[in-house]
Write a protein that holds these residues in place. Sequence first.
Motif, PDB file in Angstrom:
ATOM      1  N   ASP A 187      -1.842  -9.583   0.762  1.00 51.29           N
ATOM      2  CA  ASP A 187      -1.793  -8.735   2.020  1.00 51.29           C
ATOM      3  C   ASP A 187      -1.461  -9.803   3.156  1.00 51.29           C
ATOM      4  OD1 ASP A 187      -1.987  -6.470   0.371  1.00 51.29           O
ATOM      5  OD2 ASP A 187      -4.956  -6.013   0.743  1.00 51.29           O
ATOM      6  N   LYS A 212       4.615  -7.616  -6.177  1.00 49.16           N
ATOM      7  CA  LYS A 212       3.725  -7.119  -4.683  1.00 49.16           C
ATOM      8  C   LYS A 212       4.698  -7.433  -3.756  1.00 49.16           C
ATOM      9  CE  LYS A 212      -0.511  -7.190  -2.463  1.00 49.16           C
ATOM     10  NZ  LYS A 212      -1.684  -6.759  -2.627  1.00 49.16           N
ATOM     11  N   THR A 258       2.936  -0.925  -6.929  1.00 50.88           N
ATOM     12  CA  THR A 258       2.675  -1.470  -5.830  1.00 50.88           C
ATOM     13  C   THR A 258       3.712  -1.739  -5.311  1.00 50.88           C
ATOM     14  OG1 THR A 258       4.214  -3.056  -8.345  1.00 50.88           O
ATOM     15  CG2 THR A 258       0.923  -3.108  -8.093  1.00 50.88           C
ATOM     16  N   ARG A 261       3.651   0.852  -0.580  1.00 53.97           N
ATOM     17  CA  ARG A 261       2.665   0.603   0.255  1.00 53.97           C
ATOM     18  C   ARG A 261       1.027   1.505   1.509  1.00 53.97           C
ATOM     19  NH1 ARG A 261       2.670  -4.696  -1.481  1.00 53.97           N
ATOM     20  NH2 ARG A 261       5.392  -5.468  -1.145  1.00 53.97           N
ATOM     21  N   SER A 334      -1.182  -3.876   1.775  1.00 58.34           N
ATOM     22  CA  SER A 334      -1.456  -4.006   0.889  1.00 58.34           C
ATOM     23  C   SER A 334      -0.886  -1.861  -0.113  1.00 58.34           C
ATOM     24  CB  SER A 334      -3.082  -2.924   0.930  1.00 58.34           C
ATOM     25  OG  SER A 334      -3.664  -3.579   1.493  1.00 58.34           O
ATOM     26  N   THR A 335      -0.712  -2.657  -0.829  1.00 57.66           N
ATOM     27  CA  THR A 335       0.334  -1.391  -2.606  1.00 57.66           C
ATOM     28  C   THR A 335      -1.031  -0.659  -2.842  1.00 57.66           C
ATOM     29  OG1 THR A 335      -0.472  -2.521  -4.090  1.00 57.66           O
ATOM     30  CG2 THR A 335       0.956  -3.117  -3.378  1.00 57.66           C
ATOM     31  N   GLN A 337      -1.519   0.405  -5.260  1.00 54.40           N
ATOM     32  CA  GLN A 337      -2.177  -0.045  -6.402  1.00 54.40           C
ATOM     33  C   GLN A 337      -3.842  -0.940  -6.072  1.00 54.40           C
ATOM     34  OE1 GLN A 337      -1.160   0.009  -9.718  1.00 54.40           O
ATOM     35  NE2 GLN A 337      -3.371  -0.991 -10.899  1.00 54.40           N
TER      36      GLN A 337
END
Length: 385
Positions: A187, A212, A258, A261, A334-335, A337
């Motif tokens: 991230d 990612k 993924t 976001r 961040s994703t 996921q």
Amino acid sequence: MAENEVSGVEIELENVTKRYPGTREPAVDDFSMVVPAGKIVVFVGPSGCGKTTTMRMINRLIEPTSGKITIGGEDALSIDADDLRRRVGYAIQQAGLFPHFTVSQNIAVVPGLLGWDKKRINDRVEEMMDLVGLDPADFRDRFPRQLSGGQQQRVGVARALAADPPVLLMDEPFGAVDPITRGNLQDELLRLQTELKKTIVFVTHDFDEAVKLGDKIAVLGDKSTILQYDTPESILANPADDTVAGFVGAGASLKQLTLLRVRDVELQQEALTAEIGESPADVREKLVQRNKHFVLVLDQRRRPVRWVHLRQLSTASSLATAGKPLRDIVTLQSTLQDALEAMLAEGGAVPVTGARGEYAGTIELDTVIATIQKLREDHNGDVAE
């Protein structure tokens, strides 16, 4: 740097081959690729396929046997090798820090070699530490052995970027840390890239990491043969062959999480927050008035640090020690996921942070579930067509 301005430059490899003496087969055979300026390109492939060798030829840590490499239109083979390496940032697994140098001395290495004056170096060290989320007052005089694995990797990235190179090479830089720290460092890299827009070549054997991080992914086979070079979305949707499909693996539809976001979904702003210096009694009163059971404690820079339950405020002497420290925080980079995994670990909503770690809202399980349902409906609709 102006917003949306790209500081990276294009890299082109043309018919690059590497043969080691005494071996019949080349380690890298006739490799050609254009890495776009300001993008992250991830090399992913099995161990021994030649991906690290290929990347290291860009800064001539390994000299190519034949072929041509240009960086920003300039022939890399015509540049003095030491000068080239000072122009290209390089971050590796386990950071590779000098153990007897402090954090600030490690970050200052390349600016020092380039002859920067002391004030400019000191200013740059502070700027880079702040950029990677390490408070200079706390960390500049520490030695690598006094840092966690994740902190060492942050210093490694700061060192690689200290002289503001247009190109950053990253050789499995997050491979030696635990999964939570690894997610946080990924991230952090994405956050930095939104600000810096470098040209980044990133090597990994982890396809999920490639999806990612990569603007484009090069799936490599033996001798760095390019099996597929495309966006993560295209590779997930249409693997070029069975070998690439093997990398994608099962659950390709879930991997779509993924690609999304946290910044792509609506955050909740309903959590009650309090600054770390506030009186527990005052905060308890606010919770009672708002009919809430938890407060999210923010530090002096508005970074989330703890959850505190209403009943814990009755006996707390300070918000700095009340409740429980946050284990998982996700960022706007961040994703979904990552967010889902963090929610499962925390048992509920998870705080989201912005560009400098400041609180931006919370993400809740219902939001992720609704997104998964929409993805499934869209996928079923595409299949029906």
